[in-house]
Design a protein around this motif. Sequence first.
Motif, PDB file in Angstrom:
ATOM      1  N   ALA A   2     -11.907 -16.850  21.465  1.00 50.27           N
ATOM      2  CA  ALA A   2     -11.315 -16.969  20.389  1.00 50.27           C
ATOM      3  C   ALA A   2     -10.576 -15.927  20.481  1.00 50.27           C
ATOM      4  O   ALA A   2      -9.212 -16.147  20.298  1.00 50.27           O
ATOM      5  CB  ALA A   2     -11.059 -18.003  19.848  1.00 50.27           C
ATOM      6  N   ALA A   3     -11.470 -15.121  19.745  1.00 45.13           N
ATOM      7  CA  ALA A   3     -11.292 -13.923  19.562  1.00 45.13           C
ATOM      8  C   ALA A   3     -10.240 -13.029  20.808  1.00 45.13           C
ATOM      9  O   ALA A   3      -8.794 -12.411  20.004  1.00 45.13           O
ATOM     10  CB  ALA A   3     -11.808 -12.857  18.998  1.00 45.13           C
ATOM     11  N   ALA A   4     -10.299 -12.826  21.712  1.00 45.03           N
ATOM     12  CA  ALA A   4     -10.071 -11.831  22.346  1.00 45.03           C
ATOM     13  C   ALA A   4      -7.896 -12.990  23.606  1.00 45.03           C
ATOM     14  O   ALA A   4      -7.787 -12.439  23.919  1.00 45.03           O
ATOM     15  CB  ALA A   4     -10.844 -12.471  23.592  1.00 45.03           C
ATOM     16  N   LEU A   5      -8.637 -14.043  23.481  1.00 42.58           N
ATOM     17  CA  LEU A   5      -6.734 -14.474  23.716  1.00 42.58           C
ATOM     18  C   LEU A   5      -5.813 -14.711  22.793  1.00 42.58           C
ATOM     19  O   LEU A   5      -4.825 -14.098  22.760  1.00 42.58           O
ATOM     20  CB  LEU A   5      -7.395 -15.903  23.651  1.00 42.58           C
ATOM     21  N   VAL A   6      -6.651 -14.708  21.457  1.00 40.22           N
ATOM     22  CA  VAL A   6      -5.418 -14.451  20.109  1.00 40.22           C
ATOM     23  C   VAL A   6      -4.973 -12.830  20.316  1.00 40.22           C
ATOM     24  O   VAL A   6      -3.673 -12.928  20.119  1.00 40.22           O
ATOM     25  CB  VAL A   6      -6.544 -14.455  18.981  1.00 40.22           C
ATOM     26  N   LEU A   7      -6.058 -11.837  20.606  1.00 38.78           N
ATOM     27  CA  LEU A   7      -5.740 -10.319  20.554  1.00 38.78           C
ATOM     28  C   LEU A   7      -4.543  -9.809  21.649  1.00 38.78           C
ATOM     29  O   LEU A   7      -3.444  -9.478  21.959  1.00 38.78           O
ATOM     30  CB  LEU A   7      -6.384  -9.567  20.007  1.00 38.78           C
ATOM     31  N   THR A   8      -4.924 -11.209  22.791  1.00 38.67           N
ATOM     32  CA  THR A   8      -4.385 -10.749  24.145  1.00 38.67           C
ATOM     33  C   THR A   8      -2.181 -11.181  23.660  1.00 38.67           C
ATOM     34  O   THR A   8      -1.917 -10.599  24.340  1.00 38.67           O
ATOM     35  CB  THR A   8      -4.724 -11.629  25.190  1.00 38.67           C
ATOM     36  N   ALA A   9      -2.675 -12.209  23.403  1.00 37.72           N
ATOM     37  CA  ALA A   9      -1.471 -12.786  22.873  1.00 37.72           C
ATOM     38  C   ALA A   9      -0.521 -12.477  22.148  1.00 37.72           C
ATOM     39  O   ALA A   9       0.448 -11.707  22.250  1.00 37.72           O
ATOM     40  CB  ALA A   9      -1.970 -15.045  22.616  1.00 37.72           C
ATOM     41  N   LEU A  10      -1.414 -11.848  21.018  1.00 36.59           N
ATOM     42  CA  LEU A  10      -0.278 -10.538  20.127  1.00 36.59           C
ATOM     43  C   LEU A  10      -0.029  -9.529  20.278  1.00 36.59           C
ATOM     44  O   LEU A  10       0.949  -9.349  20.135  1.00 36.59           O
ATOM     45  CB  LEU A  10      -1.326 -10.402  19.102  1.00 36.59           C
ATOM     46  N   SER A  11      -0.664  -8.997  21.556  1.00 38.45           N
ATOM     47  CA  SER A  11      -0.123  -7.905  22.168  1.00 38.45           C
ATOM     48  C   SER A  11       0.853  -7.682  23.270  1.00 38.45           C
ATOM     49  O   SER A  11       1.526  -6.481  23.063  1.00 38.45           O
ATOM     50  CB  SER A  11      -1.637  -7.418  23.365  1.00 38.45           C
ATOM     51  N   ASP A  12       1.863  -8.642  23.192  1.00 42.14           N
ATOM     52  CA  ASP A  12       2.539  -9.273  24.063  1.00 42.14           C
ATOM     53  C   ASP A  12       3.639  -8.778  22.990  1.00 42.14           C
ATOM     54  O   ASP A  12       4.861  -8.657  23.450  1.00 42.14           O
ATOM     55  CB  ASP A  12       2.609 -10.315  24.550  1.00 42.14           C
ATOM     56  N   SER A  13       3.605  -9.269  21.891  1.00 44.33           N
ATOM     57  CA  SER A  13       4.647  -9.020  21.154  1.00 44.33           C
ATOM     58  C   SER A  13       4.982  -7.912  19.598  1.00 44.33           C
ATOM     59  O   SER A  13       5.305  -8.165  18.618  1.00 44.33           O
ATOM     60  CB  SER A  13       4.502 -10.930  20.155  1.00 44.33           C
ATOM     61  N   VAL A  14       3.560  -7.374  20.267  1.00 46.01           N
ATOM     62  CA  VAL A  14       3.692  -6.292  19.058  1.00 46.01           C
ATOM     63  C   VAL A  14       4.951  -4.688  19.561  1.00 46.01           C
ATOM     64  O   VAL A  14       5.114  -4.616  20.706  1.00 46.01           O
ATOM     65  CB  VAL A  14       1.954  -5.420  19.564  1.00 46.01           C
ATOM     66  N   ALA A  15       5.583  -4.181  18.437  1.00 48.22           N
ATOM     67  CA  ALA A  15       6.697  -3.335  18.708  1.00 48.22           C
ATOM     68  C   ALA A  15       6.488  -2.336  17.325  1.00 48.22           C
ATOM     69  O   ALA A  15       5.891  -2.184  16.238  1.00 48.22           O
ATOM     70  CB  ALA A  15       7.831  -4.223  17.976  1.00 48.22           C
ATOM     71  N   TYR A  16       6.066  -1.428  18.373  1.00 47.54           N
ATOM     72  CA  TYR A  16       5.705   0.168  17.993  1.00 47.54           C
ATOM     73  C   TYR A  16       6.494   1.010  17.321  1.00 47.54           C
ATOM     74  O   TYR A  16       7.669   1.269  18.338  1.00 47.54           O
ATOM     75  CB  TYR A  16       4.587   0.869  18.582  1.00 47.54           C
ATOM     76  N   PHE A  17       6.537   1.556  16.504  1.00 51.58           N
ATOM     77  CA  PHE A  17       7.617   1.825  15.868  1.00 51.58           C
ATOM     78  C   PHE A  17       7.775   3.798  16.148  1.00 51.58           C
ATOM     79  O   PHE A  17       7.023   4.096  16.579  1.00 51.58           O
ATOM     80  CB  PHE A  17       7.685   2.297  14.459  1.00 51.58           C
ATOM     81  N   HIS A  18       8.534   3.644  16.828  1.00 50.61           N
ATOM     82  CA  HIS A  18       9.164   5.356  16.914  1.00 50.61           C
ATOM     83  C   HIS A  18      10.041   5.566  16.478  1.00 50.61           C
ATOM     84  O   HIS A  18      10.987   4.958  15.784  1.00 50.61           O
ATOM     85  CB  HIS A  18       9.832   4.907  18.494  1.00 50.61           C
ATOM     86  N   SER A  19      11.021   7.270  16.389  1.00 47.49           N
ATOM     87  CA  SER A  19      11.692   7.205  15.228  1.00 47.49           C
ATOM     88  C   SER A  19      12.789   8.369  16.783  1.00 47.49           C
ATOM     89  O   SER A  19      11.910   8.105  18.208  1.00 47.49           O
ATOM     90  CB  SER A  19      11.582   8.523  14.402  1.00 47.49           C
ATOM     91  N   PRO A  20      13.430   8.399  16.846  1.00 46.64           N
ATOM     92  CA  PRO A  20      14.689   9.132  17.903  1.00 46.64           C
ATOM     93  C   PRO A  20      13.983  10.550  18.367  1.00 46.64           C
ATOM     94  O   PRO A  20      13.969  10.893  19.160  1.00 46.64           O
ATOM     95  CB  PRO A  20      15.971  10.114  16.742  1.00 46.64           C
ATOM     96  N   SER A  21      13.147  11.286  17.981  1.00 47.75           N
ATOM     97  CA  SER A  21      12.568  12.328  18.109  1.00 47.75           C
ATOM     98  C   SER A  21      11.733  11.780  19.295  1.00 47.75           C
ATOM     99  O   SER A  21      10.902  12.988  20.217  1.00 47.75           O
ATOM    100  CB  SER A  21      11.591  13.117  17.032  1.00 47.75           C
TER     101      SER A  21
END
Length: 165
Positions: free
Chosen positions: A21-40
């Motif tokens: 169940a934890a693996a399924l939840v983490l897999t589903a959440l990894s698709d919706s994660v948006a990492y922060f980046h600066s222009p540089s």
Amino acid sequence: MTRKQKRLASIATILVVIGGAAALVLTALSDSVAYFHSPSDIVAKAPAQSQRIRLGGLVESGSVVRDGSQHVSFKVTDTLESVEVAYTGLLPDLFREGQGVVTEGTLGPDRIFVADTVLAKHDETYMPKEVVDDLKERGLWEDGKGMVSQDTPEAVVTQTSGAGS
């Protein structure tokens, strides 16, 4: 099977089910994660075109161009680099040049960031925490003073109210 073996088998089964169940939840959440980046960060190493990211910084002065009622293009800068952003939709009421902004979307093949979300805080002196942290690393931000010019550290360009807290 003894009583001890049955108990051990039950515990093992429960752990396998919880792990699955934890693996399924983490897999589903990894698709919706948006990492922060600066222009540089984006100029130095562009993310994959399909990768969803957050781009944060200041709206560059003189860069906002409105094509029709809902299509807007502008540049987001971190004072070192700029990234052009294309957005279709209604902008927040307090969106303006020189203000901190966080956009969310993907980087297009022409290196134009195609945003589907633009965020601006109600406080007109708002600066996203990630942007403040990035500017602090480069010596362009002082707590209590805000953003300072590279030429004259005393010249305050922008000020924030509690963005670092």
